[in-house]
Design a protein around this motif. Structure first.
Motif, PDB file in Angstrom:
ATOM      1  N   MET A 277      -4.235   7.265  -1.919  1.00 44.77           N
ATOM      2  CA  MET A 277      -3.919   5.927  -1.447  1.00 44.77           C
ATOM      3  C   MET A 277      -4.106   4.919  -2.578  1.00 44.77           C
ATOM      4  O   MET A 277      -4.987   5.072  -3.420  1.00 44.77           O
ATOM      5  CB  MET A 277      -4.820   5.555  -0.265  1.00 44.77           C
ATOM      6  CG  MET A 277      -4.594   6.427   0.961  1.00 44.77           C
ATOM      7  SD  MET A 277      -5.841   6.186   2.238  1.00 44.77           S
ATOM      8  CE  MET A 277      -7.156   7.236   1.595  1.00 44.77           C
ATOM      9  N   ASN A 278      -3.293   3.899  -2.555  1.00 44.61           N
ATOM     10  CA  ASN A 278      -3.433   2.825  -3.528  1.00 44.61           C
ATOM     11  C   ASN A 278      -2.988   1.530  -2.884  1.00 44.61           C
ATOM     12  O   ASN A 278      -2.191   1.531  -1.928  1.00 44.61           O
ATOM     13  CB  ASN A 278      -2.616   3.115  -4.780  1.00 44.61           C
ATOM     14  CG  ASN A 278      -3.114   2.333  -5.988  1.00 44.61           C
ATOM     15  OD1 ASN A 278      -4.147   1.670  -5.921  1.00 44.61           O
ATOM     16  ND2 ASN A 278      -2.383   2.410  -7.085  1.00 44.61           N
TER      17      ASN A 278
ATOM     18  N   ALA B  95       0.840  -1.199   0.000  1.00 49.61           N
ATOM     19  CA  ALA B  95       0.000   0.000   0.000  1.00 49.61           C
ATOM     20  C   ALA B  95       0.869   1.240   0.000  1.00 49.61           C
ATOM     21  O   ALA B  95       2.022   1.203   0.430  1.00 49.61           O
ATOM     22  CB  ALA B  95      -0.928   0.011   1.215  1.00 49.61           C
ATOM     23  N   ILE B  96       0.291   2.351  -0.471  1.00 46.01           N
ATOM     24  CA  ILE B  96       0.982   3.630  -0.496  1.00 46.01           C
ATOM     25  C   ILE B  96       0.009   4.740  -0.129  1.00 46.01           C
ATOM     26  O   ILE B  96      -1.182   4.662  -0.438  1.00 46.01           O
ATOM     27  CB  ILE B  96       1.595   3.907  -1.896  1.00 46.01           C
ATOM     28  CG1 ILE B  96       2.393   5.211  -1.901  1.00 46.01           C
ATOM     29  CG2 ILE B  96       0.507   3.928  -2.963  1.00 46.01           C
ATOM     30  CD1 ILE B  96       3.182   5.444  -3.199  1.00 46.01           C
ATOM     31  N   ILE B  97       0.523   5.754   0.554  1.00 45.43           N
ATOM     32  CA  ILE B  97      -0.211   6.998   0.739  1.00 45.43           C
ATOM     33  C   ILE B  97       0.746   8.133   0.394  1.00 45.43           C
ATOM     34  O   ILE B  97       1.866   8.185   0.908  1.00 45.43           O
ATOM     35  CB  ILE B  97      -0.806   7.152   2.147  1.00 45.43           C
ATOM     36  CG1 ILE B  97      -1.627   8.440   2.234  1.00 45.43           C
ATOM     37  CG2 ILE B  97       0.251   7.083   3.234  1.00 45.43           C
ATOM     38  CD1 ILE B  97      -2.533   8.523   3.459  1.00 45.43           C
ATOM     39  N   THR B  98       0.304   9.021  -0.490  1.00 45.67           N
ATOM     40  CA  THR B  98       1.157  10.113  -0.923  1.00 45.67           C
ATOM     41  C   THR B  98       0.979  11.320  -0.008  1.00 45.67           C
ATOM     42  O   THR B  98       0.100  11.353   0.850  1.00 45.67           O
ATOM     43  CB  THR B  98       0.827  10.529  -2.359  1.00 45.67           C
ATOM     44  OG1 THR B  98      -0.491  11.108  -2.379  1.00 45.67           O
ATOM     45  CG2 THR B  98       0.852   9.330  -3.299  1.00 45.67           C
TER      46      THR B  98
ATOM     47  N   PHE C 158      -7.502  -3.949   3.317  1.00 45.62           N
ATOM     48  CA  PHE C 158      -6.494  -3.139   4.018  1.00 45.62           C
ATOM     49  C   PHE C 158      -6.715  -1.664   3.691  1.00 45.62           C
ATOM     50  O   PHE C 158      -7.135  -1.305   2.584  1.00 45.62           O
ATOM     51  CB  PHE C 158      -5.080  -3.510   3.567  1.00 45.62           C
ATOM     52  CG  PHE C 158      -4.603  -4.870   3.992  1.00 45.62           C
ATOM     53  CD1 PHE C 158      -5.437  -5.822   4.531  1.00 45.62           C
ATOM     54  CD2 PHE C 158      -3.256  -5.197   3.846  1.00 45.62           C
ATOM     55  CE1 PHE C 158      -4.974  -7.067   4.915  1.00 45.62           C
ATOM     56  CE2 PHE C 158      -2.760  -6.438   4.223  1.00 45.62           C
ATOM     57  CZ  PHE C 158      -3.631  -7.376   4.747  1.00 45.62           C
ATOM     58  N   THR C 159      -6.405  -0.813   4.655  1.00 43.31           N
ATOM     59  CA  THR C 159      -6.368   0.623   4.410  1.00 43.31           C
ATOM     60  C   THR C 159      -5.098   1.191   5.036  1.00 43.31           C
ATOM     61  O   THR C 159      -4.493   0.572   5.928  1.00 43.31           O
ATOM     62  CB  THR C 159      -7.594   1.351   5.000  1.00 43.31           C
ATOM     63  OG1 THR C 159      -7.651   1.112   6.401  1.00 43.31           O
ATOM     64  CG2 THR C 159      -8.882   0.892   4.340  1.00 43.31           C
ATOM     65  N   ILE C 160      -4.700   2.379   4.566  1.00 39.29           N
ATOM     66  CA  ILE C 160      -3.450   2.994   5.011  1.00 39.29           C
ATOM     67  C   ILE C 160      -3.729   4.406   5.516  1.00 39.29           C
ATOM     68  O   ILE C 160      -3.325   5.400   4.891  1.00 39.29           O
ATOM     69  CB  ILE C 160      -2.387   2.972   3.885  1.00 39.29           C
ATOM     70  CG1 ILE C 160      -1.035   3.477   4.385  1.00 39.29           C
ATOM     71  CG2 ILE C 160      -2.862   3.673   2.627  1.00 39.29           C
ATOM     72  CD1 ILE C 160       0.128   3.257   3.399  1.00 39.29           C
ATOM     73  N   PRO C 161      -4.388   4.535   6.666  1.00 40.58           N
ATOM     74  CA  PRO C 161      -4.637   5.862   7.213  1.00 40.58           C
ATOM     75  C   PRO C 161      -3.358   6.440   7.823  1.00 40.58           C
ATOM     76  O   PRO C 161      -2.403   5.716   8.088  1.00 40.58           O
ATOM     77  CB  PRO C 161      -5.685   5.594   8.295  1.00 40.58           C
ATOM     78  CG  PRO C 161      -5.432   4.192   8.726  1.00 40.58           C
ATOM     79  CD  PRO C 161      -4.936   3.468   7.529  1.00 40.58           C
ATOM     80  N   ARG C 162      -3.372   7.740   8.041  1.00 40.24           N
ATOM     81  CA  ARG C 162      -2.208   8.373   8.656  1.00 40.24           C
ATOM     82  C   ARG C 162      -2.668   9.430   9.644  1.00 40.24           C
ATOM     83  O   ARG C 162      -3.773   9.952   9.547  1.00 40.24           O
ATOM     84  CB  ARG C 162      -1.300   8.999   7.606  1.00 40.24           C
ATOM     85  CG  ARG C 162      -1.899  10.223   6.933  1.00 40.24           C
ATOM     86  CD  ARG C 162      -0.988  10.792   5.893  1.00 40.24           C
ATOM     87  NE  ARG C 162      -1.659  11.881   5.166  1.00 40.24           N
ATOM     88  CZ  ARG C 162      -1.180  12.427   4.056  1.00 40.24           C
ATOM     89  NH1 ARG C 162      -0.034  12.007   3.546  1.00 40.24           N
ATOM     90  NH2 ARG C 162      -1.835  13.401   3.466  1.00 40.24           N
TER      91      ARG C 162
END
Length: 113
Positions: free
Chosen positions: A55-56, A47-50, A65-69
């Motif tokens: 997000m991708n 996963a990526i978050i810019t 899945f998720t990629i929170p920040r």
């Protein structure tokens, strides 16, 4: 300077949340990613978050899945739901500045059937 945590053992169908904390010494970090490496396999991108929040996800985890920040805390998470035995791996976080790519130490996730 990236501190990953949150791994553990969970049954299939369960959830885990991994954390990746960015050291205060690192400034202006750009995209952050999660990778994983299963036993006997190559490391793969998860996963990526810019910086702008785009997000991708890899197809294998999309929808689960998720990629929170948390920008204030300089922490990126990997929220993993509906875990499958195939998700068993060492998970690594990764972040870029203009000058350097940083890796956190791995955190082991084991999913039992």
């Amino acid at each position: 300077q990236l501190q990953a945590s949150g791994g553990g053992m969970v049954q299939a169908g369960g959830s885990l949340r991994l954390s990746c904390a960015v050291s205060g010494r690192i400034i202006d970090i750009k995209a952050m990613r999660w990778y994983r490496q299963a036993p006997g396999k190559e490391r793969e991108w998860v996963a990526i978050i810019t910086t702008s929040g785009i997000m991708n996800y890899a197809d294998s985890v999309k929808g689960r899945f998720t990629i929170p920040r948390d920008s204030a805390e300089k922490t990126v998470y990997l929220q993993m739901n509906t875990l499958e035995p195939e998700d068993t791996a060492v998970y690594y976080c990764n972040g870029d500045t203009v000058y350097k790519t940083y890796w956190g130490q791995g955190t082991l996730v084991t999913v039992s059937s």
